[in-house]
Design a protein around this motif. Sequence first.
Motif, PDB file in Angstrom:
ATOM      1  N   LYS A   1       0.828  -1.206   0.000  1.00  0.00           N
ATOM      2  CA  LYS A   1       0.000   0.000   0.000  1.00  0.00           C
ATOM      3  C   LYS A   1       0.862   1.255   0.000  1.00  0.00           C
ATOM      4  O   LYS A   1       0.594   2.204  -0.741  1.00  0.00           O
ATOM      5  N   SER A   2       1.925   1.274   0.809  1.00  0.00           N
ATOM      6  CA  SER A   2       2.780   2.460   0.860  1.00  0.00           C
ATOM      7  C   SER A   2       3.551   2.641  -0.440  1.00  0.00           C
ATOM      8  O   SER A   2       3.737   3.767  -0.903  1.00  0.00           O
ATOM      9  N   GLU A   3       3.982   1.543  -1.057  1.00  0.00           N
ATOM     10  CA  GLU A   3       4.681   1.639  -2.338  1.00  0.00           C
ATOM     11  C   GLU A   3       3.750   2.133  -3.436  1.00  0.00           C
ATOM     12  O   GLU A   3       4.133   2.949  -4.270  1.00  0.00           O
TER      13      GLU A   3
ATOM     14  N   ARG B   1      15.005   0.567   5.181  1.00  0.00           N
ATOM     15  CA  ARG B   1      16.163   0.503   4.302  1.00  0.00           C
ATOM     16  C   ARG B   1      16.110   1.683   3.346  1.00  0.00           C
ATOM     17  O   ARG B   1      15.051   2.115   2.932  1.00  0.00           O
ATOM     18  N   PRO B   2      17.275   2.209   2.976  1.00  0.00           N
ATOM     19  CA  PRO B   2      17.281   3.305   2.003  1.00  0.00           C
ATOM     20  C   PRO B   2      16.975   2.767   0.608  1.00  0.00           C
ATOM     21  O   PRO B   2      17.267   1.624   0.285  1.00  0.00           O
ATOM     22  N   VAL B   3      16.364   3.599  -0.190  1.00  0.00           N
ATOM     23  CA  VAL B   3      15.977   3.209  -1.529  1.00  0.00           C
ATOM     24  C   VAL B   3      16.703   4.089  -2.526  1.00  0.00           C
ATOM     25  O   VAL B   3      16.729   5.303  -2.392  1.00  0.00           O
ATOM     26  N   THR B   4      17.316   3.477  -3.505  1.00  0.00           N
ATOM     27  CA  THR B   4      17.946   4.263  -4.553  1.00  0.00           C
ATOM     28  C   THR B   4      16.933   4.465  -5.658  1.00  0.00           C
ATOM     29  O   THR B   4      16.342   3.509  -6.157  1.00  0.00           O
ATOM     30  N   GLU B   5      16.708   5.697  -5.997  1.00  0.00           N
ATOM     31  CA  GLU B   5      15.756   6.027  -7.041  1.00  0.00           C
ATOM     32  C   GLU B   5      16.383   5.772  -8.401  1.00  0.00           C
ATOM     33  O   GLU B   5      17.543   6.103  -8.621  1.00  0.00           O
ATOM     34  N   PRO B   6      15.645   5.187  -9.324  1.00  0.00           N
ATOM     35  CA  PRO B   6      16.193   4.972 -10.661  1.00  0.00           C
ATOM     36  C   PRO B   6      16.343   6.312 -11.384  1.00  0.00           C
ATOM     37  O   PRO B   6      15.532   7.216 -11.215  1.00  0.00           O
ATOM     38  N   THR B   7      17.401   6.423 -12.132  1.00  0.00           N
ATOM     39  CA  THR B   7      17.613   7.647 -12.895  1.00  0.00           C
ATOM     40  C   THR B   7      17.412   7.356 -14.366  1.00  0.00           C
ATOM     41  O   THR B   7      17.705   6.263 -14.842  1.00  0.00           O
ATOM     42  N   ASP B   8      16.903   8.316 -15.063  1.00  0.00           N
ATOM     43  CA  ASP B   8      16.654   8.155 -16.491  1.00  0.00           C
ATOM     44  C   ASP B   8      17.954   8.439 -17.242  1.00  0.00           C
ATOM     45  O   ASP B   8      18.390   9.580 -17.325  1.00  0.00           O
TER      46      ASP B   8
ATOM     47  N   ALA C   1       3.294   5.790  -2.928  1.00  0.00           N
ATOM     48  CA  ALA C   1       4.493   6.531  -3.320  1.00  0.00           C
ATOM     49  C   ALA C   1       4.599   6.623  -4.838  1.00  0.00           C
ATOM     50  O   ALA C   1       4.952   7.671  -5.375  1.00  0.00           O
ATOM     51  N   MET C   2       4.270   5.536  -5.522  1.00  0.00           N
ATOM     52  CA  MET C   2       4.311   5.569  -6.984  1.00  0.00           C
ATOM     53  C   MET C   2       3.264   6.526  -7.534  1.00  0.00           C
ATOM     54  O   MET C   2       3.507   7.238  -8.501  1.00  0.00           O
ATOM     55  N   LYS C   3       2.087   6.543  -6.910  1.00  0.00           N
ATOM     56  CA  LYS C   3       1.030   7.445  -7.352  1.00  0.00           C
ATOM     57  C   LYS C   3       1.437   8.894  -7.120  1.00  0.00           C
ATOM     58  O   LYS C   3       1.227   9.749  -7.967  1.00  0.00           O
ATOM     59  N   ASP C   4       2.048   9.173  -5.952  1.00  0.00           N
ATOM     60  CA  ASP C   4       2.513  10.526  -5.650  1.00  0.00           C
ATOM     61  C   ASP C   4       3.627  10.947  -6.600  1.00  0.00           C
ATOM     62  O   ASP C   4       3.681  12.091  -7.030  1.00  0.00           O
ATOM     63  N   ASP C   5       4.531  10.030  -6.923  1.00  0.00           N
ATOM     64  CA  ASP C   5       5.607  10.340  -7.859  1.00  0.00           C
ATOM     65  C   ASP C   5       5.054  10.611  -9.255  1.00  0.00           C
ATOM     66  O   ASP C   5       5.561  11.455  -9.982  1.00  0.00           O
ATOM     67  N   GLY C   6       4.003   9.900  -9.631  1.00  0.00           N
ATOM     68  CA  GLY C   6       3.400  10.092 -10.945  1.00  0.00           C
ATOM     69  C   GLY C   6       2.673  11.420 -11.053  1.00  0.00           C
ATOM     70  O   GLY C   6       2.584  12.000 -12.129  1.00  0.00           O
TER      71      GLY C   6
ATOM     72  N   GLN D   1       9.781   2.024   5.239  1.00  0.00           N
ATOM     73  CA  GLN D   1       9.650   1.289   6.491  1.00  0.00           C
ATOM     74  C   GLN D   1       8.633   0.183   6.297  1.00  0.00           C
ATOM     75  O   GLN D   1       7.607   0.363   5.640  1.00  0.00           O
ATOM     76  N   ALA D   2       8.916  -0.973   6.891  1.00  0.00           N
ATOM     77  CA  ALA D   2       8.027  -2.110   6.751  1.00  0.00           C
ATOM     78  C   ALA D   2       6.698  -1.858   7.446  1.00  0.00           C
ATOM     79  O   ALA D   2       5.645  -2.186   6.944  1.00  0.00           O
ATOM     80  N   SER D   3       6.726  -1.275   8.624  1.00  0.00           N
ATOM     81  CA  SER D   3       5.505  -0.945   9.332  1.00  0.00           C
ATOM     82  C   SER D   3       5.779   0.272  10.209  1.00  0.00           C
ATOM     83  O   SER D   3       6.932   0.562  10.529  1.00  0.00           O
TER      84      SER D   3
END
Length: 95
Positions: free
Chosen positions: A41-43, A84-91, A46-51, A74-76
């Motif tokens: 749900k959080s992912e 864990r840190p997330v690396t954002e993909p770059t174009d 986040a994808m919707k907010d990024d879009g 965060q898991a919960s």
Amino acid sequence: MFGRLGAPEIILILVVIILLFGAKKLPDMARSLGKSARILKSEAKAMKDDGNSTATPAGPPNNGEQPPAQRTIQASPGDVTSSRPVTEPTDTTKR
């Protein structure tokens, strides 16, 4: 095809599940399923907010802006041991 499930059928299914997995494993399985659902749900949010955010051109900022901070998933809520840190993909494709 199968008809409706009544109370006896549901009870039989629950008994079979308890016999297969054991009464001690079921709470752990439900807890991990809940964590997975919260992460999904959080992912998705986040994808919707990024879009919905405005698209910025890829590459180094040229007007003195700082690059965006690295996101942490965060898991919960309150569970900092599994964050864990997330690396954002770059174009990297050139258009």
